[in-house]
Scaffold this active site. Structure first.
Site, PDB file in Angstrom:
ATOM      1  CB  SER A   1      -0.893  -0.006   1.241  1.00 22.10           C
ATOM      2  OG  SER A   1      -1.428   1.263   1.463  1.00 22.10           O
TER       3      SER A   1
ATOM      4  CE1 TYR B   1      -4.453  -1.762   4.890  1.00 25.25           C
ATOM      5  CE2 TYR B   1      -3.819   0.464   4.239  1.00 25.25           C
ATOM      6  CZ  TYR B   1      -4.127  -0.843   3.901  1.00 25.25           C
ATOM      7  OH  TYR B   1      -4.098  -1.240   2.587  1.00 25.25           O
TER       8      TYR B   1
HETATM    9  N1  LIG Z   1      -8.348  -0.687  -2.450  1.00 25.53           N
HETATM   10  C1  LIG Z   1      -7.280   0.092  -2.324  1.00 25.53           C
HETATM   11  O1  LIG Z   1      -7.293   1.282  -2.632  1.00 25.53           O
HETATM   12  C2  LIG Z   1      -5.987  -0.493  -1.804  1.00 25.53           C
HETATM   13  C3  LIG Z   1      -4.873   0.369  -1.725  1.00 25.53           C
HETATM   14  C4  LIG Z   1      -3.679  -0.153  -1.238  1.00 25.53           C
HETATM   15  C5  LIG Z   1      -3.588  -1.484  -0.890  1.00 25.53           C
HETATM   16  N2  LIG Z   1      -4.693  -2.284  -0.978  1.00 25.53           N
HETATM   17  C6  LIG Z   1      -4.539  -3.676  -0.591  1.00 25.53           C
HETATM   18  O2  LIG Z   1      -5.123  -4.472  -1.614  1.00 25.53           O
HETATM   19  C7  LIG Z   1      -5.677  -5.647  -1.051  1.00 25.53           C
HETATM   20  C8  LIG Z   1      -7.116  -5.792  -1.469  1.00 25.53           C
HETATM   21  O3  LIG Z   1      -7.845  -4.684  -0.978  1.00 25.53           O
HETATM   22  P1  LIG Z   1      -9.377  -4.414  -1.383  1.00 25.53           P
HETATM   23  O4  LIG Z   1      -9.547  -2.946  -1.442  1.00 25.53           O
HETATM   24  O5  LIG Z   1      -9.753  -5.260  -2.532  1.00 25.53           O
HETATM   25  O6  LIG Z   1     -10.100  -4.884  -0.046  1.00 25.53           O
HETATM   26  P2  LIG Z   1     -11.180  -6.020   0.199  1.00 25.53           P
HETATM   27  O7  LIG Z   1     -11.560  -5.878   1.651  1.00 25.53           O
HETATM   28  O8  LIG Z   1     -12.268  -5.958  -0.801  1.00 25.53           O
HETATM   29  O9  LIG Z   1     -10.344  -7.350  -0.030  1.00 25.53           O
HETATM   30  C9  LIG Z   1      -9.643  -7.985   1.019  1.00 25.53           C
HETATM   31  C10 LIG Z   1     -10.203  -9.386   1.157  1.00 25.53           C
HETATM   32  O10 LIG Z   1      -9.483 -10.043   2.208  1.00 25.53           O
HETATM   33  C11 LIG Z   1     -10.399 -10.881   2.865  1.00 25.53           C
HETATM   34  N3  LIG Z   1      -9.900 -11.167   4.226  1.00 25.53           N
HETATM   35  C12 LIG Z   1      -9.862 -10.348   5.298  1.00 25.53           C
HETATM   36  N4  LIG Z   1      -9.356 -10.988   6.363  1.00 25.53           N
HETATM   37  C13 LIG Z   1      -9.071 -12.263   5.948  1.00 25.53           C
HETATM   38  C14 LIG Z   1      -8.550 -13.389   6.594  1.00 25.53           C
HETATM   39  N5  LIG Z   1      -8.199 -13.352   7.895  1.00 25.53           N
HETATM   40  N6  LIG Z   1      -8.410 -14.535   5.885  1.00 25.53           N
HETATM   41  C15 LIG Z   1      -8.769 -14.593   4.573  1.00 25.53           C
HETATM   42  N7  LIG Z   1      -9.276 -13.529   3.905  1.00 25.53           N
HETATM   43  C16 LIG Z   1      -9.420 -12.378   4.582  1.00 25.53           C
HETATM   44  C17 LIG Z   1     -11.693 -10.094   2.923  1.00 25.53           C
HETATM   45  O11 LIG Z   1     -12.818 -10.928   3.134  1.00 25.53           O
HETATM   46  C18 LIG Z   1     -11.685  -9.410   1.561  1.00 25.53           C
HETATM   47  O12 LIG Z   1     -12.435 -10.133   0.610  1.00 25.53           O
HETATM   48  C19 LIG Z   1      -5.475  -5.516   0.462  1.00 25.53           C
HETATM   49  O13 LIG Z   1      -4.303  -6.205   0.805  1.00 25.53           O
HETATM   50  C20 LIG Z   1      -5.266  -4.039   0.682  1.00 25.53           C
HETATM   51  O14 LIG Z   1      -4.506  -3.764   1.825  1.00 25.53           O
HETATM   52  C21 LIG Z   1      -5.886  -1.817  -1.437  1.00 25.53           C
END
Ligand SMILES: NC(=O)c1ccc[n+]([C@@H]2O[C@H](COP(=O)([O-])OP(=O)(O)OC[C@H]3O[C@@H](n4cnc5c(N)ncnc54)[C@H](O)[C@@H]3O)[C@@H](O)[C@H]2O)c1
Length: 301
Positions: free
Chosen positions: A107, A132
């Site tokens: 991130s 986070y």
């Molecule tokens: N969306 C953004 O802007 C953004 C920016 C930077 C980084 N990220 C990273 O990208 C990744 C995806 O983010 P997203 O926005 O799609 O979020 P999201 O919440 O839609 O996806 C994360 C998924 O992880 C699953 N999860 C949570 N805890 C879990 C566990 N203990 N075991 C198994 N699964 C678990 C959730 O059910 C969810 O489906 C994450 O790692 C996030 O930190 C996202």
């Protein structure tokens, strides 16, 4: 990955951070697209058995599971550490072949309030501003240690605010669209001049796919759009797309928020062949098209 003909195993515990029905609907779309090539394993990354079962036979592991969101991490930091840090370590530990590549969804939040713009991979990440952000930095360090000990190819990708169809419902663009359509107050923090590098989800997905193809050694790369949009500009663009005016609820700056994010993507361009091709204008149009269809179908508010 499915579109490229890969077989995909998905491990997710359908955490209730947002409505699991949305996740089930997304999974149904993937299952319809991939058929037998798409297998879903409901399980927790903190469980060694769940990880082992899901990654059996895979030649790449793309680790995106996390508790995302800056502000909730301030309220419940311990749970964020358990999932994002311990969960990452448990998953890494189940990889039993040196041939398996590991791609980590990192991130831009690791840059904290970096003053130098755009943010480059060599900039300091010593001052994450939320639990986070600290948990994502810890995940990077675990990846680096894993590579050092076992030699597997590992790529850390630092995503810059991802948006587009299927965006999480509590993220700014989705939340703002909902407020505008429903005529409810839109939380507008500070003077509206905070700026974000918004990156369309398909550009992120293609960056992830490139990392899988090109992974060797250990590398950290920004995946962003390399352009910034202010909060004020974002709200105006959504109002224009949705044909309605926002009712602003003005609030002070928030703890944990950073004034600007902006990616230097030259390293990803050079090493991975990454290109960000979707403008914010086009991406917002595609987000709004999707949002209105889902809202009409009763799957979103
Ligand atoms: N969306 C953004 O802007 C953004 C920016 C930077 C980084 N990220 C990273 O990208 C990744 C995806 O983010 P997203 O926005 O799609 O979020 P999201 O919440 O839609 O996806 C994360 C998924 O992880 C699953 N999860 C949570 N805890 C879990 C566990 N203990 N075991 C198994 N699964 C678990 C959730 O059910 C969810 O489906 C994450 O790692 C996030 O930190 C996202």
């Amino acid at each position: 990955m499915l579109a490229a003909g890969s077989q995909v195993h998905i491990l997710d515990n359908l955490d209730a951070f947002y409505d699991p029905a949305i996740k089930r609907h997304n999974l149904a779309l993937l299952s319809a697209q991939g058929g037998a090539d798409c297998q879903f394993f409901e399980g927790d990354i903190r469980s060694a058995d769940a990880c082992k079962t899901a990654i059996r036979g895979c030649d790449s592991v793309i680790h995106l599971a996390a508790l995302a969101g800056v502000r909730p991490s301030i309220v419940d930091p311990v749970r964020y550490m358990e999932v994002n840090v311990t969960g990452t370590q448990v998953l890494l530990q189940q990889i039993d072949s040196k041939q398996v590549q590991f791609v980590f969804g990192g991130s831009s939040s690791v840059y904290g309030s970096n003053k130098k713009v755009p943010f480059a991979e060599c900039d300091s990440v010593e001052n994450p501003m939320s639990p986070y952000a600290a948990s994502k930095r810890a995940g990077e360090l675990l990846c680096s240690t894993f590579h050092h000990l076992h030699g597997n190819p590992v790529v850390v990708l630092r995503f810059f605010t991802v948006y587009g169809p299927r965006q999480r419902p509590e993220m700014a663009i989705h939340l703002f669209a909902r407020s505008i359509k429903n005529g409810t107050p839109l939380p507008f923090y500070g003077d509206g001049e905070t700026r974000r590098d918004y990156t369309f989800v398909e550009d992120i997905a293609s960056g992830v796919a490139l990392a899988v193809t090109k992974a060797k050694g250990f590398g950290i790369y920004n995946l962003g759009g390399s352009a910034t949009t202010s909060l004020r500009e974002l709200v105006a663009a959504l109002e224009a797309q949705l044909g309605q005016t926002a009712v602003l609820r003005r609030l002070p700056d928030q703890a944990g928020d950073v004034p600007i994010t902006c990616a230097d993507i030259r390293l990803a361009e050079r090493d991975l062949g990454y290109r960000c091709t979707t403008t914010v204008q086009e991406g917002l149009r595609r987000f709004c098209d999707w949002y209105l269809i889902e809202r009409t179908a009763g799957r979103l508010q």
